[in-house]
Design an enzyme around this catalytic site. Structure first.
Site, PDB file in Angstrom:
ATOM      1  CE1 TYR A 182      22.347  96.190 115.146  1.00 18.07           C
ATOM      2  CE2 TYR A 182      21.734  95.888 112.844  1.00 18.07           C
ATOM      3  CZ  TYR A 182      22.498  96.514 113.809  1.00 18.07           C
ATOM      4  OH  TYR A 182      23.408  97.474 113.439  1.00 18.07           O
TER       5      TYR A 182
ATOM      6  CG  ASP B  43      22.938  96.321 119.179  1.00 18.14           C
ATOM      7  OD1 ASP B  43      22.568  97.241 119.929  1.00 18.14           O
ATOM      8  OD2 ASP B  43      23.782  96.476 118.282  1.00 18.14           O
TER       9      ASP B  43
ATOM     10  CG  HIS C 168      28.130  94.838 120.064  1.00 17.74           C
ATOM     11  ND1 HIS C 168      27.081  95.498 120.657  1.00 17.74           N
ATOM     12  CD2 HIS C 168      28.294  95.419 118.842  1.00 17.74           C
ATOM     13  CE1 HIS C 168      26.617  96.425 119.824  1.00 17.74           C
ATOM     14  NE2 HIS C 168      27.338  96.393 118.730  1.00 17.74           N
TER      15      HIS C 168
ATOM     16  CD  GLU D 115      25.710  95.196 113.142  1.00 16.56           C
ATOM     17  OE1 GLU D 115      25.937  95.584 111.976  1.00 16.56           O
ATOM     18  OE2 GLU D 115      26.186  95.736 114.132  1.00 16.56           O
TER      19      GLU D 115
END
Length: 262
Positions: A110, A153, A254, A34
């Site tokens: 991701y 993630d 996170h 991200e």
DNA sequence: ATGTCATCTTTAAGATGA
């Protein structure tokens, strides 16, 4: 070798924090998710000023992944074989970047969020995870001793202990049988969560929503993982979640996850 | 009790995604 994964939730907004974290963490390789920017907007100097090589793949304001290494960064790829796209017409998204770092094929991933179980994004998420499994299985079929790390993630909480309260997730994404099955298929293909044995739950999380004071209330989720092929998993001597990094003003939602390899 | 954040755009406050 020390390897980490961290969803930073905007590289531009997080530049100073990422830099400070790199300085104190002494990691050799970090997979970042991200970044939320295009390649021309990516603040590469955050990494290069500290002696890292860095590869970034970003196509716009959403997604974006990077990989930084101070043990080499070779054979960069910005997608894996069969990686699904999204939308109408289907378009590739910036959700994967990888390179060979110190002899290890490291991926920064991701995984699509899924949004709601009846949303097309959810089916996309499942397709994406299955394609990733196929990529991993294909590489291990070529070389069972290949050193591969799927870092990132995953937007899946694989076990009940990986969320603060299963009742709060009734009917929600991240905990459905299909998502957990897709994650387990990655494990069965040979990619093991190398952090859990060193950081067992319950109560060990990697993400806490910004909303509703989730962090102080300990309402988190474990959704960020380092999944390692057998030859690489054998080298892991320790691992931890750096929950300190979730504290204070300007934190990502996170926390970084770090594994130690011999 | 509630409580966010980052980005983009009709460049203000709203929409979106997470």
């Amino acid at each position: 070798m020390r390897i980490a994964t961290w969803n930073v939730n905007s590289m531009r907004a997080r530049a100073d924090r990422v830099s400070a974290w790199l300085e104190r963490s002494d990691v050799d390789v970090v997979a970042v998710q991200e970044t939320k920017c295009r390649d021309d907007q990516f603040p590469a100097s955050v990494f290069t000023d500290l002696g890292y090589e860095v590869a970034h793949h970003g196509l716009g304001q959403w997604n974006g992944v990077a990989l930084a290494s101070r043990v080499g960064l070779e054979e960069v790829r910005t997608s894996f074989d069969g990686q699904p796209g999204y939308g109408e017409p289907e378009e590739a998204e910036a959700r994967a970047v990888s390179a060979v770092c110190g002899g290890v094929r490291v991926w920064s991933l991701y995984v699509p969020n899924g949004r709601e179980v009846d949303h097309p994004h959810y089916a996309y998420k499942l397709r994406w995870l299955e394609a990733l499994r196929a990529e991993g299985a294909a590489r291990l079929a070529e070389d069972p001793r290949a050193q591969i790390a799927f870092c990132g993630d995953f937007n899946v909480a694989p076990q009940d202990d990986d969320v603060w309260d299963m009742a709060a997730f009734e009917g929600k994404t991240h905990v459905t049988e299909a998502e957990r099955q897709a994650f387990q298929e990655l494990n069965k293909a040979g990619f093991a969560d190398v952090v859990r044995p060193h950081a067992p739950g319950p109560g060990v999380y990697t993400f806490w929503d910004y909303q509703g004071l989730s962090f102080p209330k300990k309402k988190g989720m474990r959704i960020d993982f380092l999944l390692c092929s057998p030859a690489l998993a054998d080298r892991v001597t320790g691992a931890r979640v750096d929950r300190e990094e979730r504290k204070g003003k300007g934190a990502s939602d996170h926390a970084p996850v770090i594994a130690e390899l011999d």
